[in-house]
Design a protein around this motif. Structure first.
Motif: not given
Length: 491
Positions: A88-96, A236-248, A421-427
């Protein structure tokens, strides 16, 4: 309970500390004119109070993700809590936040236009189709659960098909009406109810915390078949909206059109994501405490929907009032996510076709084909819809993070906040589509009776991440060469 409190404090502290770091790096500037001051149209560009935008953004991005996703994800074990907090802090919130800020700087345009401005027209065209497809998947996916629940609560004549039609009719109204007429009035109420329910569950969690083990006590994968369900990449795919989600990233531009000041971007975009992470953390912990442990949760769920657990937990801990809130959350949250997805699809298509959306006729011309396609998608099996939505959702997050990285680099700003987070989520996404049964693994099994080794899937994921990093470094090198060549041009 100690580890839950620590996790909760880290999430809250992450907003107050890291959000300021990210905003400073991105160059947030309150003196910049926002899109609503430049393009006000009374339909999509409508100035709204910041508190209202926060609740709308929170409800848009939340849906059932931080509840259902957290419950399904915590079945992997304590690692889920770490992903919710740090994801949430280092990926999802930065993404949003960055997707919202980039839209603010570009006149409130939709995600594909933002991506195209940084990654080129070819990628933009791919993203246009991909984003609209994801929006249609979201609209279709978030019809079934509320329709089923409403069918159980109403007379037999009002079956699931009846409620699907009713919900779809609501989708049409919410997509076409000005944002302040329906969404602006109902969503803050539903958003507040979702937060209130989470607070109530959190209070009861402190009372019923006896069966909540500390994270360090049972730190291993609790899935029955750990070879088919490894934590990486499956959790990391099961928990999407609670951590990072492209839909946001498709929802942030919609709210960027309503902000009256750029200084509101941090509490709205970063803050709403942290609020969602807190909700996910609470529900993950509550699921464990209510059922009596990770393994008991596995038995409790069996093949049941998380809606059963949510309903029973809420009624048990919060009484009749809790049951009402649970129904409101399980029914309203997915519906409100589905309708904003279709509204976002309209805006993406309108941006692509350059069709002004001020008149109802033009909004209808754009929306009718989208409604028809969404209805067709709804005919597909629900399980298949959900699996492909989950993966497409995270792929969109990857594109958004790489776009943000290029954007920050082009302005000579510290792009580490987005490239890591981009490198991590790509993997994650590459490994998942290779190893998951609905990906290449399923094709290999059905056609060639061949099992793709887990190590090969992980190796491919890491390899693609390294490839993308190499392409990014090449981009930086070309930009430096271009900058040097222009320095020698005559004034």
């Amino acid at each position: 309970m100690i580890s839950f409190i620590i996790a909760l404090c880290i999430l809250i502290g992450g907003y107050f500390v890291y959000s300021k770091v990210v905003a400073k790096i991105a160059g947030e500037n309150p003196s910049n004119l926002t899109p609503v001051h430049l393009h006000a149209d009374g339909v999509d560009y409508v100035e709204l109070p910041s508190w209202k935008i926060f609740l709308i953004q929170f409800l848009n991005i939340a849906g059932l993700g931080p509840i259902f996703g957290a419950i399904m994800g915590v079945m992997f074990g304590p690692a889920a809590f770490l992903w919710i907090v740090f994801g949430t802090i280092f990926a999802g919130a930065v993404h949003d936040y960055l997707s919202g800020l980039m839209s603010l700087r570009q006149g409130g345009v939709s995600l594909p236009e933002i991506v195209g401005s940084q990654l080129g027209d070819k990628i933009k065209n791919i993203m246009r189709g991909f984003s609209v497809m994801l929006m249609l998947l979201v609209g279709a996916v978030f019809v079934y659960n509320p329709a089923d629940l409403l069918a159980r609560l109403t007379p037999e004549s009002m079956n699931a098909t009846f409620w699907i039609i009713v919900i779809f009719a609501y989708y049409i109204c919410a997509t076409l009406l000005p944002i302040d007429k329906l969404i602006g009035k109902l969503y803050p109420l539903f958003g507040f109810a979702l937060l209130f329910m989470a607070v109530g569950i959190c209070v009861m969690l402190f009372i019923n915390h006896g069966m909540l083990p500390e994270m360090w006590e049972e730190f291993y994968n609790h899935k029955p078949d750990i070879y088919s369900n490894p934590i990486f990449p499956m959790m990391f795919v099961s928990i999407a909206c609670g951590a990072i989600s492209g839909f946001h990233a498709t929802q942030s531009p919609m709210m960027a059109r309503c902000l009256k000041n750029e200084s509101h971007a941090r509490p709205i975009f970063f803050g709403a994501m942290v609020a969602e992470g807190i909700v996910a953390l609470i529900w993950a912990a509550a699921a464990i405490a209510f059922t009596g442990g990770y393994d008991n949760l596995q038995e409790y769920m069996g093949g049941a929907s998380p809606a059963v657990l949510v309903d029973n937990l809420s009624k048990s801990w919060l009484g009749k009032f809790g049951g009402i809130l649970a129904i409101l959350g399980v029914v309203a949250a997915p519906i409100t996510t589905g309708d904003t997805a279709l509204r976002s699809a309209r805006l993406i298509t309108a941006d692509f076709m350059k069709v002004n959306q001020k008149t109802i006729l033009k909004r209808l011309l754009i929306s009718l084909p989208l409604f028809a396609l969404c209805f067709v998608v709804m005919m597909l099996p629900y399980d298949a819809l959900w699996r492909y939505f989950a993966w497409c959702n995270q792929v969109l997050a990857v594109f958004t993070l790489w776009t943000a990285t290029v954007w920050l680099a082009s302005q000579n700003r510290n792009y580490l906040i987005s490239i890591i987070p981009a490198l991590f989520m790509t993997a994650v996404t590459v490994s998942y589509i290779i190893f998951a049964p609905e990906g290449l693994q399923g094709i290999a099994n059905s056609l060639f009776q061949f099992e793709i080794p887990y190590s090969l899937a992980i190796g491919c994921g890491i390899g693609v991440s390294i490839l993308f990093y190499g392409l990014f470094r090449k981009y930086l090198s070309l930009q430096k060469q271009l900058s040097r060549s222009t320095d020698f041009l005559p004034d």
